[in-house]
Write a protein that holds these residues in place. Structure first.
Motif, PDB file in Angstrom:
ATOM      1  N   VAL A 335     -30.607  28.655  13.679  1.00  0.00           N
ATOM      2  CA  VAL A 335     -30.917  30.050  13.356  1.00  0.00           C
ATOM      3  C   VAL A 335     -32.202  30.396  14.102  1.00  0.00           C
ATOM      4  O   VAL A 335     -33.216  29.718  13.938  1.00  0.00           O
ATOM      5  N   THR A 336     -32.155  31.432  14.941  1.00  0.00           N
ATOM      6  CA  THR A 336     -33.336  31.765  15.732  1.00  0.00           C
ATOM      7  C   THR A 336     -34.098  32.928  15.106  1.00  0.00           C
ATOM      8  O   THR A 336     -33.511  33.948  14.761  1.00  0.00           O
ATOM      9  N   VAL A 337     -35.402  32.736  14.968  1.00  0.00           N
ATOM     10  CA  VAL A 337     -36.247  33.790  14.396  1.00  0.00           C
ATOM     11  C   VAL A 337     -37.362  34.097  15.384  1.00  0.00           C
ATOM     12  O   VAL A 337     -38.198  33.237  15.674  1.00  0.00           O
ATOM     13  N   PHE A 338     -37.363  35.306  15.897  1.00  0.00           N
ATOM     14  CA  PHE A 338     -38.451  35.719  16.781  1.00  0.00           C
ATOM     15  C   PHE A 338     -39.629  36.141  15.907  1.00  0.00           C
ATOM     16  O   PHE A 338     -39.447  36.873  14.935  1.00  0.00           O
ATOM     17  N   ILE A 339     -40.829  35.681  16.247  1.00  0.00           N
ATOM     18  CA  ILE A 339     -42.005  36.055  15.458  1.00  0.00           C
ATOM     19  C   ILE A 339     -43.013  36.734  16.371  1.00  0.00           C
ATOM     20  O   ILE A 339     -43.494  36.134  17.331  1.00  0.00           O
ATOM     21  N   GLY A 340     -43.306  37.991  16.099  1.00  0.00           N
ATOM     22  CA  GLY A 340     -44.184  38.742  16.979  1.00  0.00           C
ATOM     23  C   GLY A 340     -44.893  39.873  16.256  1.00  0.00           C
ATOM     24  O   GLY A 340     -44.796  39.998  15.043  1.00  0.00           O
ATOM     25  N   PRO A 341     -45.591  40.726  17.010  1.00  0.00           N
ATOM     26  CA  PRO A 341     -46.348  41.817  16.411  1.00  0.00           C
ATOM     27  C   PRO A 341     -45.559  43.128  16.415  1.00  0.00           C
ATOM     28  O   PRO A 341     -46.124  44.188  16.243  1.00  0.00           O
ATOM     29  N   CYS A 342     -44.250  43.035  16.603  1.00  0.00           N
ATOM     30  CA  CYS A 342     -43.497  44.186  17.094  1.00  0.00           C
ATOM     31  C   CYS A 342     -42.440  44.676  16.106  1.00  0.00           C
ATOM     32  O   CYS A 342     -41.736  43.880  15.494  1.00  0.00           O
ATOM     33  N   VAL A 343     -42.337  45.990  15.976  1.00  0.00           N
ATOM     34  CA  VAL A 343     -41.280  46.590  15.166  1.00  0.00           C
ATOM     35  C   VAL A 343     -40.007  46.730  16.003  1.00  0.00           C
ATOM     36  O   VAL A 343     -38.901  46.451  15.550  1.00  0.00           O
ATOM     37  N   ALA A 344     -40.184  47.143  17.248  1.00  0.00           N
ATOM     38  CA  ALA A 344     -39.036  47.443  18.106  1.00  0.00           C
ATOM     39  C   ALA A 344     -38.187  46.217  18.432  1.00  0.00           C
ATOM     40  O   ALA A 344     -36.996  46.331  18.719  1.00  0.00           O
ATOM     41  N   LYS A 345     -38.814  45.034  18.384  1.00  0.00           N
ATOM     42  CA  LYS A 345     -38.034  43.822  18.673  1.00  0.00           C
ATOM     43  C   LYS A 345     -36.919  43.655  17.652  1.00  0.00           C
ATOM     44  O   LYS A 345     -35.905  43.030  17.940  1.00  0.00           O
ATOM     45  N   ARG A 346     -37.112  44.178  16.455  1.00  0.00           N
ATOM     46  CA  ARG A 346     -36.046  44.079  15.455  1.00  0.00           C
ATOM     47  C   ARG A 346     -34.809  44.805  15.971  1.00  0.00           C
ATOM     48  O   ARG A 346     -33.682  44.383  15.751  1.00  0.00           O
ATOM     49  N   LYS A 347     -35.061  45.934  16.637  1.00  0.00           N
ATOM     50  CA  LYS A 347     -33.963  46.711  17.200  1.00  0.00           C
ATOM     51  C   LYS A 347     -33.287  45.937  18.328  1.00  0.00           C
ATOM     52  O   LYS A 347     -32.077  45.856  18.402  1.00  0.00           O
ATOM     53  N   GLU A 348     -34.132  45.375  19.216  1.00  0.00           N
ATOM     54  CA  GLU A 348     -33.582  44.636  20.351  1.00  0.00           C
ATOM     55  C   GLU A 348     -32.724  43.477  19.842  1.00  0.00           C
ATOM     56  O   GLU A 348     -31.640  43.216  20.367  1.00  0.00           O
ATOM     57  N   ALA A 349     -33.195  42.801  18.790  1.00  0.00           N
ATOM     58  CA  ALA A 349     -32.472  41.639  18.269  1.00  0.00           C
ATOM     59  C   ALA A 349     -31.108  42.030  17.706  1.00  0.00           C
ATOM     60  O   ALA A 349     -30.164  41.250  17.751  1.00  0.00           O
ATOM     61  N   CYS A 350     -31.002  43.262  17.185  1.00  0.00           N
ATOM     62  CA  CYS A 350     -29.725  43.728  16.632  1.00  0.00           C
ATOM     63  C   CYS A 350     -28.608  43.614  17.662  1.00  0.00           C
ATOM     64  O   CYS A 350     -27.458  43.400  17.314  1.00  0.00           O
ATOM     65  N   SER A 351     -28.946  43.809  18.941  1.00  0.00           N
ATOM     66  CA  SER A 351     -27.890  43.765  19.942  1.00  0.00           C
ATOM     67  C   SER A 351     -27.968  42.511  20.797  1.00  0.00           C
ATOM     68  O   SER A 351     -27.412  42.462  21.886  1.00  0.00           O
ATOM     69  N   ASP A 352     -28.696  41.510  20.320  1.00  0.00           N
ATOM     70  CA  ASP A 352     -28.751  40.238  21.041  1.00  0.00           C
ATOM     71  C   ASP A 352     -28.203  39.130  20.145  1.00  0.00           C
ATOM     72  O   ASP A 352     -28.843  38.734  19.177  1.00  0.00           O
ATOM     73  N   PRO A 353     -27.027  38.612  20.466  1.00  0.00           N
ATOM     74  CA  PRO A 353     -26.400  37.621  19.585  1.00  0.00           C
ATOM     75  C   PRO A 353     -27.193  36.326  19.483  1.00  0.00           C
ATOM     76  O   PRO A 353     -26.970  35.536  18.571  1.00  0.00           O
ATOM     77  N   ASN A 354     -28.133  36.113  20.413  1.00  0.00           N
ATOM     78  CA  ASN A 354     -28.897  34.866  20.379  1.00  0.00           C
ATOM     79  C   ASN A 354     -30.151  34.931  19.510  1.00  0.00           C
ATOM     80  O   ASN A 354     -30.839  33.939  19.330  1.00  0.00           O
ATOM     81  N   VAL A 355     -30.478  36.121  19.035  1.00  0.00           N
ATOM     82  CA  VAL A 355     -31.648  36.239  18.163  1.00  0.00           C
ATOM     83  C   VAL A 355     -31.170  36.680  16.795  1.00  0.00           C
ATOM     84  O   VAL A 355     -30.672  37.794  16.625  1.00  0.00           O
ATOM     85  N   ASP A 356     -31.280  35.786  15.821  1.00  0.00           N
ATOM     86  CA  ASP A 356     -30.728  36.106  14.511  1.00  0.00           C
ATOM     87  C   ASP A 356     -31.638  37.011  13.697  1.00  0.00           C
ATOM     88  O   ASP A 356     -31.192  37.987  13.122  1.00  0.00           O
ATOM     89  N   TYR A 357     -32.910  36.672  13.636  1.00  0.00           N
ATOM     90  CA  TYR A 357     -33.823  37.477  12.821  1.00  0.00           C
ATOM     91  C   TYR A 357     -35.144  37.677  13.532  1.00  0.00           C
ATOM     92  O   TYR A 357     -35.486  36.961  14.460  1.00  0.00           O
ATOM     93  N   VAL A 358     -35.879  38.675  13.045  1.00  0.00           N
ATOM     94  CA  VAL A 358     -37.202  38.945  13.598  1.00  0.00           C
ATOM     95  C   VAL A 358     -38.198  39.007  12.446  1.00  0.00           C
ATOM     96  O   VAL A 358     -37.939  39.629  11.425  1.00  0.00           O
ATOM     97  N   MET A 359     -39.299  38.325  12.628  1.00  0.00           N
ATOM     98  CA  MET A 359     -40.387  38.392  11.656  1.00  0.00           C
ATOM     99  C   MET A 359     -41.637  38.889  12.360  1.00  0.00           C
ATOM    100  O   MET A 359     -41.774  38.754  13.564  1.00  0.00           O
ATOM    101  N   THR A 360     -42.584  39.431  11.590  1.00  0.00           N
ATOM    102  CA  THR A 360     -43.846  39.860  12.185  1.00  0.00           C
ATOM    103  C   THR A 360     -44.918  38.810  11.906  1.00  0.00           C
ATOM    104  O   THR A 360     -44.764  37.975  11.017  1.00  0.00           O
TER     105      THR A 360
END
Ligand code: SF4
Ligand code: SF4
Ligand code: FES
Lengths: 481, 92
Positions: A335-360
């Protein structure tokens, strides 16, 4: 400057800690509806008009942490534990990432221009003459603006000898680069998702903390509890966000429930390399321009509002995209979780099958606190630190251009095309107009690095420390290695 | 007292305190007037231990002269307390 949003930030983080802790302990069902009461007991002074309003706002904030927007509320009496139960079952993270809490939105004043009591109702009355709409009349004590006539031109402010007329901004609207956040007739703000680019500037700007983020933390904790391999993909901007070294962070992440830490800087390396190649190709075929594509808020802006620019945006995947790919190649089950300072990455992850979740970063900090992990005292894991130092610089403004220049200087025998790079940062209304002109070929420059946030990702809406300090740390590590 | 009787200011930079506000307290020195700055000794600490057992509500913590603990510390509150304590010291 200590940030003005101090009180709001603290509340947000305290709520996160309580939710995460409860969910980890398995006691959140019993606790969650009591959190607003525990945090705003009736024997303590309220921060809004009364504790009941404070609690109502906290309830909406908690809904956001559970991943729901105000739009999802069908019945005001629905308890939070029911939302929690739904969140635990949810298999797809929410597609919209922000929402505005109605009770929290103060309904900042309608018209921008206000006559203050510095007005002397003077004899000359230049304001009445300067107003093109005759919206100003002078009464016995003071001049007044008829807001139904006022067109917000601001001419009156410049002529008053007492400087009595001031402009009062609506902070969220002022910050929004696209005009997506607007008032309805009742004065409360709504986000129009047709033009919203999820940059999160409104979130940062609202002094009443009325804009909510829709978190995916419940899903991340679920994956950890199910015993899945959860990979933390940390953005380059993480350096300097916590009082800890990268090695200590890696150990802290492991203790927090992640199986590995993957530096997105290694994805950034691939982005830089391939973006440089793409730039060669595009210049060769005669394009006059190429722009970066790693900032999803900018990419959304192009998609929704600057269609002229579409064909110039690089097709190279973002560092997050490459990192997700790397992680899934190694272990398709993780399960891949991107961790960053970003709100918009949550949107990008929605259309990227390789990124499951985004945390700040904020949510990660809350996870550390909930687990009582004290980074500073950890010994730290041994890391290979294999990321290219240039790739580490991606999180700060100009980092992308520098990394690409570095790639190009590597030279494969051919003479690289001349690069005339321009940094477009932050994404505000003025720069939105500039981008249009660039797309039409009316401005010099053949490579644009566009970043929505001031100073780059280090100035992202969910960063823990201010952009200046965070940026300095990122650049320092990029140069040290 | 050692250190020319300076007032000791311990800022907790443990993770909990840090995310609940101490990231700003780090810069306390920048906000103190020079006269005050001369009379204090500011040190960062990794966890003063007050956040344990789930009592994080009071974070961030700052401790003055090893005896006075400020909860929910902000630059303003710490500065005020420093002034008050220095005044006490002068009166002694
Ligand atoms: S996220 Fe950005 S684009 Fe969307 S409403 Fe907020 S400020 Fe505007
Ligand atoms: S600049 Fe960075 S943090 Fe800000 S919206 Fe773009 S990618 Fe996200
Ligand atoms: S982190 Fe500050 S007292 Fe523990």
């Amino acid at each position: 400057m200590p940030s003005m949003n101090n009180a709001a930030e603290r509340v947000r983080r305290e709520l996160l800690i309580r939710v995460i802790r409860g969910e980890l302990d398995g006691t959140l069902d019993q606790e969650i509806d009591r959190i607003p009461i525990v945090m705003r007991p009736s024997d303590q002074p309220a921060s809004r008009c009364c504790v009941y309003k404070d609690r109502a706002v906290l309830k909406y904030r908690l809904m956001g942490i559970l991943g729901f927007g105000v739009e999802d509320e069908t019945d005001e009496a629905k308890p939070l534990r029911e939302y929690l139960a739904e969140a635990r079952l949810r298999r797809e993270p929410p597609r919209e990432v922000l929402s505005v809490a109605p009770v929290a939105c103060y309904g900042c004043i309608e018209s921008h221009y206000v006559i203050t009591n510095a007005c002397r109702a003077c004899f000359a009355r230049p304001c009445t003459f300067s107003c093109p709409k005759q919206a100003i009349t002078v009464g016995p004590k003071q001049a007044e603006i008829d807001h139904s006539k006022c067109i917000d031109c601001g001419k009156c402010t410049t002529v008053c000898p007492y400087k009595a007329i001031i402009r009062v901004p609506i902070p969220c609207e002022e910050a929004c680069p696209t005009g997506a956040i607007r008032k309805d007739e009742s004065g409360r703000e709504w986000i129009n998702f047709d033009t919203c680019i999820s940059c999160g500037k409104c979130l940062k700007a609202c002094p009443f903390s009325a804009v909510l983020e829709r978190s995916q933390i419940i899903e991340v904790i679920r994956a950890m509890k199910e015993g899945r391999r959860v990979v933390a993909m940390v953005a380059p901007a993480i350096i300097g966000q916590f009082p800890a070294t990268l090695e200590q962070l890696a150990e802290g992440l492991r203790m927090a429930g992640f199986s590995d830490m993957l530096e997105v800087a290694s994805g950034a390396e691939l982005t830089a390399r391939n973006e440089a190649k793409e730039f060669f190709e595009r210049m060769e075929r005669g394009d006059h321009l190429m722009t970066s594509s790693c900032c999803p808020a900018y990419v959304e802006a192009v998609r929704k509002l600057i269609p002229e620019m579409k064909k110039f945006v690089s097709d190279t995947p973002s560092p997050m995209g490459y990192s997700g790919r790397l992680a899934k190649e190694q272990d398709p089950e993780c399960v891949t979780v991107f961790i960053g300072p970003c709100v918009a990455k949550r949107k990008e992850a929605c259309s990227d099958p390789n990124v499951d979740y985004v945390m700040t970063f904020e949510e990660l900090g809350a996870l550390f606190a909930a687990r009582e992990i004290n980074l500073g005292t950890l010994e730290g894991l041994k890391l290979k630190r294999e990321a290219d130092p240039y790739a580490r610089g991606f999180g700060a403004g100009c980092g992308v251009t520098a990394a690409i220049l570095h790639e190009m200087s590597g030279g494969e025998g051919q003479t690289p095309p001349r690069i005339d790079g321009k940094l477009i940062n932050p994404l505000d209304r003025k720069n939105m107009r500039l981008l249009k002109l660039h797309a039409l070929g009316k401005l010099p420059g053949n490579f644009l690095e566009v970043m929505a946030c001031e100073g780059g990702c280090v100035g992202g809406p969910c960063a823990l420390v201010d952009a200046e300090k965070g940026g300095a740390a990122v650049r320092k590590l990029a140069h040290e290695e | 007292m050692g250190n020319g009787s300076k007032l000791k200011v311990e800022i907790c930079l443990g993770t909990t305190c840090f995310i609940l506000g101490a990231s700003e307290l780090q810069d306390l020195a920048q906000y103190l007037e020079p006269e005050l700055l001369d009379r204090v000794d500011i040190v960062g600490r990794t966890c003063l231990g007050f956040c344990k057992d789930r009592k994080f509500d009071g974070a961030p913590f700052v401790r003055l002269d090893e005896r006075v603990v400020i909860e929910r510390a902000t630059v303003t509150r710490v500065t005020e307390k420093i002034k008050a304590m220095l005044k006490e010291k002068d009166a002694e």
